[in-house]
Design a protein around this motif. Structure first.
Motif, short mmCIF file in Angstrom:
data_model
loop_
_atom_site.label_atom_id
_atom_site.label_comp_id
_atom_site.label_asym_id
_atom_site.label_seq_id
_atom_site.Cartn_x
_atom_site.Cartn_y
_atom_site.Cartn_z
N HIS A 20 0.84 -1.21 0.00
CA HIS A 20 0.00 0.00 0.00
C HIS A 20 0.86 1.26 0.00
O HIS A 20 0.65 2.16 -0.81
CB HIS A 20 -0.93 0.00 1.21
N LEU A 21 1.83 1.31 0.89
CA LEU A 21 2.66 2.52 1.00
C LEU A 21 3.53 2.73 -0.23
O LEU A 21 3.73 3.86 -0.67
CB LEU A 21 3.50 2.46 2.27
N LEU A 22 4.05 1.65 -0.81
CA LEU A 22 4.87 1.78 -2.01
C LEU A 22 4.05 2.21 -3.22
O LEU A 22 4.58 2.81 -4.15
CB LEU A 22 5.60 0.47 -2.31
N ALA A 23 2.76 1.90 -3.20
CA ALA A 23 1.89 2.26 -4.32
C ALA A 23 1.42 3.71 -4.28
O ALA A 23 0.85 4.20 -5.27
CB ALA A 23 0.68 1.33 -4.35
N LEU A 24 1.66 4.40 -3.17
CA LEU A 24 1.23 5.80 -3.08
C LEU A 24 1.96 6.63 -4.12
O LEU A 24 3.17 6.46 -4.34
CB LEU A 24 1.55 6.37 -1.69
N ASP A 25 1.24 7.54 -4.77
CA ASP A 25 1.90 8.43 -5.73
C ASP A 25 2.73 9.45 -4.95
O ASP A 25 2.60 9.57 -3.72
CB ASP A 25 0.90 9.08 -6.68
N LEU A 31 2.43 13.64 1.58
CA LEU A 31 1.42 13.94 2.60
C LEU A 31 1.50 12.94 3.76
O LEU A 31 1.34 13.31 4.92
CB LEU A 31 0.02 13.91 1.99
N ARG A 32 1.76 11.68 3.45
CA ARG A 32 1.80 10.63 4.48
C ARG A 32 3.02 10.74 5.39
O ARG A 32 2.93 10.58 6.60
CB ARG A 32 1.77 9.25 3.78
N PHE A 33 4.18 11.03 4.77
CA PHE A 33 5.43 11.01 5.53
C PHE A 33 5.99 12.40 5.83
O PHE A 33 6.96 12.51 6.56
CB PHE A 33 6.49 10.19 4.77
N GLY A 34 5.43 13.44 5.22
CA GLY A 34 5.96 14.79 5.44
C GLY A 34 7.18 15.07 4.59
O GLY A 34 7.76 16.14 4.67
N THR A 35 7.57 14.10 3.79
CA THR A 35 8.70 14.20 2.88
C THR A 35 8.45 13.17 1.79
O THR A 35 7.46 12.45 1.84
CB THR A 35 10.03 13.92 3.61
N LEU A 36 9.34 13.09 0.81
CA LEU A 36 9.16 12.12 -0.26
C LEU A 36 10.20 11.01 -0.09
O LEU A 36 11.30 11.08 -0.65
CB LEU A 36 9.30 12.79 -1.63
N PRO A 37 9.89 9.99 0.70
CA PRO A 37 10.86 8.93 0.96
C PRO A 37 11.04 8.01 -0.25
O PRO A 37 10.11 7.79 -1.03
CB PRO A 37 10.24 8.16 2.13
N SER A 38 12.22 7.43 -0.36
CA SER A 38 12.49 6.46 -1.42
C SER A 38 11.78 5.15 -1.09
O SER A 38 11.33 4.94 0.05
CB SER A 38 14.00 6.20 -1.51
N ASP A 39 11.72 4.25 -2.06
CA ASP A 39 11.14 2.93 -1.81
C ASP A 39 11.90 2.22 -0.70
O ASP A 39 11.29 1.58 0.16
CB ASP A 39 11.18 2.08 -3.08
N VAL A 42 10.79 3.54 2.64
CA VAL A 42 9.46 3.04 2.99
C VAL A 42 9.55 1.60 3.47
O VAL A 42 8.96 1.23 4.49
CB VAL A 42 8.49 3.16 1.79
N ARG A 43 10.33 0.77 2.77
CA ARG A 43 10.49 -0.63 3.18
C ARG A 43 11.11 -0.72 4.59
O ARG A 43 10.68 -1.53 5.42
CB ARG A 43 11.35 -1.38 2.17
N ALA A 44 12.11 0.10 4.84
CA ALA A 44 12.77 0.10 6.15
C ALA A 44 11.79 0.55 7.24
O ALA A 44 11.78 0.00 8.35
CB ALA A 44 14.00 1.01 6.13
N TYR A 45 10.96 1.55 6.94
CA TYR A 45 9.96 2.03 7.89
C TYR A 45 9.00 0.90 8.26
O TYR A 45 8.74 0.64 9.44
CB TYR A 45 9.21 3.22 7.30
N VAL A 46 8.48 0.22 7.25
CA VAL A 46 7.52 -0.86 7.51
C VAL A 46 8.19 -1.99 8.29
O VAL A 46 7.59 -2.57 9.20
CB VAL A 46 6.89 -1.37 6.19
#
Length: 78
Positions: A20-25, A31-39, A42-46
């Motif tokens: 879900h998070l990787l599919a976000l445009d 908007l979700r992270f307050g920044t534009l994180p790389s894939d 996002v994987r490390a966060y999850v």
């Protein structure tokens, strides 16, 4: 009016949450992270989410895919 079920997520939902998070445009990721994180970020966060300690809820569509999520991280006990 469509009603989307909300459910508490667990570690078995980690792959679906990551998808879900990787599919976000880019706009929604910002908007979700307050920044534009790389894939990779996002994987490390999850991967770091502690489902036993934190509260993670998912919103599901008709096909039971996650279409929204909220993560409330709780501080560790000293």
């Amino acid at each position: 009016m469509t009603i989307y079920p909300v459910s508490q997520l667990s570690r078995i939902d980690r792959p679906a949450l990551e998808r879900h998070l990787l599919a976000l445009d880019p706009r929604d990721r910002r908007l979700r992270f307050g920044t534009l994180p790389s894939d990779a970020t996002v994987r490390a966060y999850v991967a770091r989410i502690d489902f036993d300690r934190d509260a993670v809820s998912g919103v599901f569509d008709e096909e039971l895919a996650i279409v929204g999520a909220a993560h409330l991280a709780r501080a560790s006990s000293p």
